[in-house]
Motif scaffolding. Sequence first.
Motif, PDB file in Angstrom:
ATOM      1  N   LYS A  47      66.418 110.865 -29.744  1.00 38.98           N
ATOM      2  CA  LYS A  47      65.211 111.125 -29.035  1.00 38.98           C
ATOM      3  C   LYS A  47      64.889 111.936 -27.709  1.00 38.98           C
ATOM      4  O   LYS A  47      64.016 112.845 -27.721  1.00 38.98           O
ATOM      5  CB  LYS A  47      63.699 110.659 -29.763  1.00 38.98           C
ATOM      6  CG  LYS A  47      64.092 110.594 -31.219  1.00 38.98           C
ATOM      7  CD  LYS A  47      63.101 109.256 -32.106  1.00 38.98           C
ATOM      8  CE  LYS A  47      62.698 109.327 -33.014  1.00 38.98           C
ATOM      9  NZ  LYS A  47      62.304 108.448 -33.838  1.00 38.98           N
ATOM     10  N   ALA A  50      66.573 114.751 -26.862  1.00 34.82           N
ATOM     11  CA  ALA A  50      66.350 116.131 -27.850  1.00 34.82           C
ATOM     12  C   ALA A  50      64.572 116.405 -27.559  1.00 34.82           C
ATOM     13  O   ALA A  50      64.429 117.478 -28.083  1.00 34.82           O
ATOM     14  CB  ALA A  50      66.162 115.589 -29.201  1.00 34.82           C
ATOM     15  N   GLY A  51      63.744 115.709 -26.668  1.00 37.27           N
ATOM     16  CA  GLY A  51      63.206 116.811 -26.429  1.00 37.27           C
ATOM     17  C   GLY A  51      61.678 115.542 -27.661  1.00 37.27           C
ATOM     18  O   GLY A  51      60.310 116.443 -27.234  1.00 37.27           O
ATOM     19  N   HIS A  52      61.541 114.603 -28.090  1.00 41.63           N
ATOM     20  CA  HIS A  52      61.285 114.193 -28.897  1.00 41.63           C
ATOM     21  C   HIS A  52      59.840 114.351 -27.900  1.00 41.63           C
ATOM     22  O   HIS A  52      59.307 113.669 -26.853  1.00 41.63           O
ATOM     23  CB  HIS A  52      61.060 113.119 -29.372  1.00 41.63           C
ATOM     24  CG  HIS A  52      60.133 112.601 -30.683  1.00 41.63           C
ATOM     25  ND1 HIS A  52      59.309 112.247 -30.378  1.00 41.63           N
ATOM     26  CD2 HIS A  52      60.711 112.586 -32.138  1.00 41.63           C
ATOM     27  CE1 HIS A  52      58.142 112.104 -31.920  1.00 41.63           C
ATOM     28  NE2 HIS A  52      59.188 112.493 -32.502  1.00 41.63           N
ATOM     29  N   ASP A  54      56.358 111.894 -28.004  1.00 44.23           N
ATOM     30  CA  ASP A  54      56.544 110.562 -27.988  1.00 44.23           C
ATOM     31  C   ASP A  54      56.858 109.820 -26.934  1.00 44.23           C
ATOM     32  O   ASP A  54      56.525 108.855 -26.181  1.00 44.23           O
ATOM     33  CB  ASP A  54      56.661 110.115 -29.530  1.00 44.23           C
ATOM     34  CG  ASP A  54      55.884 110.281 -30.053  1.00 44.23           C
ATOM     35  OD1 ASP A  54      54.557 111.075 -29.747  1.00 44.23           O
ATOM     36  OD2 ASP A  54      55.704 109.524 -31.489  1.00 44.23           O
ATOM     37  N   GLU A  73      62.098 122.729 -23.623  1.00 43.33           N
ATOM     38  CA  GLU A  73      61.139 123.304 -24.962  1.00 43.33           C
ATOM     39  C   GLU A  73      62.183 122.392 -26.344  1.00 43.33           C
ATOM     40  O   GLU A  73      63.371 122.393 -25.890  1.00 43.33           O
ATOM     41  CB  GLU A  73      60.345 124.251 -25.867  1.00 43.33           C
ATOM     42  CG  GLU A  73      59.287 124.336 -25.487  1.00 43.33           C
ATOM     43  CD  GLU A  73      58.624 123.562 -26.146  1.00 43.33           C
ATOM     44  OE1 GLU A  73      58.659 123.150 -27.316  1.00 43.33           O
ATOM     45  OE2 GLU A  73      57.379 122.137 -25.117  1.00 43.33           O
ATOM     46  N   PRO A  74      62.261 121.286 -27.138  1.00 41.94           N
ATOM     47  CA  PRO A  74      63.291 120.922 -27.939  1.00 41.94           C
ATOM     48  C   PRO A  74      63.940 121.912 -28.980  1.00 41.94           C
ATOM     49  O   PRO A  74      64.657 122.405 -28.121  1.00 41.94           O
ATOM     50  CB  PRO A  74      62.758 120.582 -29.557  1.00 41.94           C
ATOM     51  CG  PRO A  74      61.188 119.651 -28.711  1.00 41.94           C
ATOM     52  CD  PRO A  74      60.490 120.678 -27.279  1.00 41.94           C
ATOM     53  N   ASP A  75      62.897 123.273 -28.717  1.00 44.34           N
ATOM     54  CA  ASP A  75      63.208 124.309 -29.602  1.00 44.34           C
ATOM     55  C   ASP A  75      64.841 124.744 -28.389  1.00 44.34           C
ATOM     56  O   ASP A  75      65.850 125.536 -29.210  1.00 44.34           O
ATOM     57  CB  ASP A  75      62.663 125.459 -30.331  1.00 44.34           C
ATOM     58  CG  ASP A  75      61.866 125.833 -29.406  1.00 44.34           C
ATOM     59  OD1 ASP A  75      61.414 124.722 -28.910  1.00 44.34           O
ATOM     60  OD2 ASP A  75      61.696 127.014 -29.090  1.00 44.34           O
ATOM     61  N   ALA A  78      67.751 123.139 -28.215  1.00 42.17           N
ATOM     62  CA  ALA A  78      68.748 122.937 -29.683  1.00 42.17           C
ATOM     63  C   ALA A  78      69.718 124.280 -29.673  1.00 42.17           C
ATOM     64  O   ALA A  78      70.860 123.950 -29.752  1.00 42.17           O
ATOM     65  CB  ALA A  78      67.877 123.206 -31.000  1.00 42.17           C
ATOM     66  N   LEU A  84      70.875 117.338 -33.159  1.00 46.28           N
ATOM     67  CA  LEU A  84      70.230 115.976 -33.451  1.00 46.28           C
ATOM     68  C   LEU A  84      70.879 115.777 -34.497  1.00 46.28           C
ATOM     69  O   LEU A  84      69.782 116.129 -35.584  1.00 46.28           O
ATOM     70  CB  LEU A  84      69.205 115.085 -33.121  1.00 46.28           C
ATOM     71  CG  LEU A  84      69.025 113.931 -33.465  1.00 46.28           C
ATOM     72  CD1 LEU A  84      69.487 113.128 -32.494  1.00 46.28           C
ATOM     73  CD2 LEU A  84      67.439 113.609 -32.673  1.00 46.28           C
ATOM     74  N   PHE A  86      69.116 113.452 -37.982  1.00 46.76           N
ATOM     75  CA  PHE A  86      68.177 112.340 -37.261  1.00 46.76           C
ATOM     76  C   PHE A  86      69.052 111.439 -38.313  1.00 46.76           C
ATOM     77  O   PHE A  86      69.058 111.405 -40.148  1.00 46.76           O
ATOM     78  CB  PHE A  86      67.075 113.293 -38.176  1.00 46.76           C
ATOM     79  CG  PHE A  86      66.349 113.869 -37.567  1.00 46.76           C
ATOM     80  CD1 PHE A  86      67.013 115.035 -37.156  1.00 46.76           C
ATOM     81  CD2 PHE A  86      65.002 113.734 -36.974  1.00 46.76           C
ATOM     82  CE1 PHE A  86      66.119 115.530 -35.825  1.00 46.76           C
ATOM     83  CE2 PHE A  86      64.508 113.904 -35.670  1.00 46.76           C
ATOM     84  CZ  PHE A  86      64.871 115.610 -35.548  1.00 46.76           C
ATOM     85  N   PRO A  89      65.380 111.997 -41.960  1.00 46.44           N
ATOM     86  CA  PRO A  89      65.437 113.665 -41.673  1.00 46.44           C
ATOM     87  C   PRO A  89      64.083 113.839 -42.353  1.00 46.44           C
ATOM     88  O   PRO A  89      63.816 113.549 -43.552  1.00 46.44           O
ATOM     89  CB  PRO A  89      66.616 114.173 -42.917  1.00 46.44           C
ATOM     90  CG  PRO A  89      67.810 113.356 -42.384  1.00 46.44           C
ATOM     91  CD  PRO A  89      66.795 112.347 -42.640  1.00 46.44           C
ATOM     92  N   MET A  90      62.963 114.487 -41.988  1.00 41.00           N
ATOM     93  CA  MET A  90      61.740 115.182 -42.551  1.00 41.00           C
ATOM     94  C   MET A  90      62.334 115.837 -43.623  1.00 41.00           C
ATOM     95  O   MET A  90      62.947 116.679 -43.781  1.00 41.00           O
ATOM     96  CB  MET A  90      60.881 115.658 -41.493  1.00 41.00           C
ATOM     97  CG  MET A  90      60.993 114.796 -39.592  1.00 41.00           C
ATOM     98  SD  MET A  90      60.451 113.744 -40.166  1.00 41.00           S
ATOM     99  CE  MET A  90      58.622 114.177 -41.619  1.00 41.00           C
TER     100      MET A  90
ATOM    101  N   PHE B 421      58.391 118.590 -35.210  1.00 42.40           N
ATOM    102  CA  PHE B 421      59.869 117.943 -34.428  1.00 42.40           C
ATOM    103  C   PHE B 421      61.409 118.226 -35.217  1.00 42.40           C
ATOM    104  O   PHE B 421      62.113 119.174 -34.292  1.00 42.40           O
ATOM    105  CB  PHE B 421      59.590 116.593 -33.539  1.00 42.40           C
ATOM    106  CG  PHE B 421      61.089 116.354 -32.890  1.00 42.40           C
ATOM    107  CD1 PHE B 421      61.507 116.967 -31.512  1.00 42.40           C
ATOM    108  CD2 PHE B 421      61.830 115.390 -33.355  1.00 42.40           C
ATOM    109  CE1 PHE B 421      62.163 116.779 -30.711  1.00 42.40           C
ATOM    110  CE2 PHE B 421      62.800 114.611 -32.904  1.00 42.40           C
ATOM    111  CZ  PHE B 421      63.217 115.580 -31.496  1.00 42.40           C
ATOM    112  N   GLN B 424      62.029 121.994 -34.745  1.00 42.55           N
ATOM    113  CA  GLN B 424      62.414 122.352 -33.297  1.00 42.55           C
ATOM    114  C   GLN B 424      63.712 121.350 -32.784  1.00 42.55           C
ATOM    115  O   GLN B 424      64.069 123.179 -32.284  1.00 42.55           O
ATOM    116  CB  GLN B 424      61.357 122.347 -32.543  1.00 42.55           C
ATOM    117  CG  GLN B 424      60.269 122.404 -32.205  1.00 42.55           C
ATOM    118  CD  GLN B 424      59.087 122.716 -30.872  1.00 42.55           C
ATOM    119  OE1 GLN B 424      58.135 121.702 -31.606  1.00 42.55           O
ATOM    120  NE2 GLN B 424      58.772 123.917 -29.903  1.00 42.55           N
ATOM    121  N   GLN B 425      64.146 121.040 -33.515  1.00 40.11           N
ATOM    122  CA  GLN B 425      65.181 120.168 -32.744  1.00 40.11           C
ATOM    123  C   GLN B 425      66.501 121.354 -33.854  1.00 40.11           C
ATOM    124  O   GLN B 425      67.536 121.710 -33.084  1.00 40.11           O
ATOM    125  CB  GLN B 425      65.894 119.024 -33.850  1.00 40.11           C
ATOM    126  CG  GLN B 425      66.111 118.373 -32.747  1.00 40.11           C
ATOM    127  CD  GLN B 425      67.656 118.855 -32.768  1.00 40.11           C
ATOM    128  OE1 GLN B 425      68.654 118.639 -33.723  1.00 40.11           O
ATOM    129  NE2 GLN B 425      67.628 118.894 -31.429  1.00 40.11           N
TER     130      GLN B 425
END
Lengths: 248, 470
Positions: A47, A50-52, A54, A73-75, A78, A84, A86, A89-90, B421, B424-425
């Motif tokens: 994380k 990848a730039g999380h 938190d 920035e995370p993007d 990327a 990454l 995950f 995954p969300m 996030f 963005q990743q």
Amino acid sequence: MNTLSIRNLHASIGDKPILRGLNLDIPQGEVHAIMGKNGSGKSTLAKVMAGHPDYTVTSGDVLLNGQSILGMEPDVRARLGLFLAFQYPMEIPGVTIANFIRAAVQARLPEGEELEATEYYAKLYAKMDELSIPRAFTSRSVNEGFSGGEKKRCEVLQMAMLQPRYAVLDETDSGLDIDALKVVSSGVNALRGPEVGMLVITHYQRLLDYIVPDKVHVMAEGEIVLSGDKDLALKLEAEGYDWVTAKN
Amino acid sequence: MNTETKPDINIDRSVGDFRYDVDYAFDAGVGLTEKTIDYICDVKGDPDWVRKFRKEGYKKFLEKPMPTHWASKDLENIVFENIRYYLSQGQVPKRSWDDVPEDVKRTFERLGIPEQERKFLAGVEAQFDSEAAYSNIKEAVGKQGVIFVGSTEGLQKHPEIFKKWFGKVIPSGDNKFSALNSAVFSGGSFIYIPPGVKVSHPLQAYFRINAQNFGQFERTLIIADEGSEVTYMEGCTAPKFETATLHSAVVELVALKGAKIQYITVQNWSSNVFNLVTKRGLAHEDAEIKWIDCNIGSRLTMKYPGVVMKGRRARGEVISIALAGDGQHQDTGAKMVHAADETTSNIISKSISLGTGRSTYRGMVHIPKHLKKCKNNTECDALLINANSRTDTYPAITVRGQGHSVQHEASVSQINAEQIFYMQQRGLSEAAAMSLAVNGFVNDLVQQFPMEYSVELKRLIDLEMEGSVG
């Protein structure tokens, strides 16, 4: 120079330090594995790279082919080629897999350039076939109502479509039965090559039977405590993590 | 301020935020008195019954209090005596764009109306301030006996149909703003679809406010005769002025036995417009009325499209999307009045609040005791983007008697940081990730819009989201 380098990395969440001076070099073309107990900081490492938001990096650096990516920035990271996969995954309700990946591919094109739809779909379908993902998946919302195996296959599909220079796979084996593990592993192996460096994070040796690493590192308390070749994973499996700790 | 605007100018966030100077031949001046109403009647050549109707409406408007005991206090900021109630260049809408005066035509061209007409519409009416500048339907549609004209022409040339239904679905005293509209209405559409005629392409009206301190009060009446079908779409824009502008329309729909009316709105007023609209339909036996309502612009919108299901097996539906940006309040919802057996209503509402935006859902469902086998389904989902965004839900469902089926679901959600996030990743900027998540939230409803509108809607949402992240 074509290396993902982690230099003396310290990072914390709130006031709690988790990474404590971690060093690691992953050259393009190699697959490295990180093993370690729960709580050793493996997922934090993924994380932080990848730039999380938190996590706070307190010192050290992460260099992608010589360029520091901390503070980006995370993007941006990327788009520089860091991917990454995950562990969890969300879900993104209402956004189809096809549209999601398309937006991600589009984001990598120079401004003003439009992704060619027929080419995109031809490539998407080919990659889906390789990963045994049914066509109907393209119109399903990202990760919504997916089984564990489906989520992981979808992560590998995204990786295949985005063709990163460096890929970090965070516990990609968790929640997979043996059949799903084989499919996911062969998908990952298909992406191996001189252009890509991989970091495979896992708790169990089992995954490394299928994705055979060039190097294995053992992580404990936020540091790499031992490195070796693929046999180290077997040794760990036989002796347990306490063997490393005792050895130090 | 005559701005020589080049067509390739970098258009601001709101496509409608531009203005060309126009000469008005008719101007009722500022403020509202009986004289203003007489002026409007004289200019329009209204018959006596309309003059009487207007004056009664005016009386009711004065009598009725502002509904601030339940609605937003922001209503108190409308200064009725500062508003101009009638402005036009003339009363006869042109049948060809070539005949539309240049200063008005270039506004509609810039908004893309003539182009859309050629591509996918069966007819267009384009209203500029108080009157339609252009109104036309495709020849084939006209030959089927379809009438699509402005309200003035409707009441003058088709009094036998017009008078029968005008003011019947929404009486002038329904609320303070329907009374105001009844007093000063001008423009809007009159549509009649003969029995059995199914209009295959949508009819469209486009409402444009160009003048400052202006009130637009269009009045639309659509009658779908037995077994007929029609889709009507309306769009609207105004330039952003420093002072408040008022838009207060009344829309009445009548679907006779077995008819179907679909009414689609994409509201993108600039953020100085008070948009206070009364919309209601009357559905006879086996008829269906569907409101698809999307509110993106305005300062304060209050709008609760309704369906009175008067005949057996009539169906009513409201599909609504609201996007409340910084400083905006979208107070929207639906009214479903079941007045016959086996009637069915469906309400699906999704709202998005961002920045200091506030969205309110108000729903009224009424099923009286003597009816049998009525059904209602209500779903309202709210999405909050920022910590200071706000949403409220006021459902009022009254069901008496037995054997009815009523279902109500509501949810409030937030886009969480982990989702952003994750996206963005994959290489999407924070704003692009937000846009994608918001578009995902409304996706199932957006798909109910015609293709051209859903593309436009997605673009509008993207523009709103671009400004919402730091």
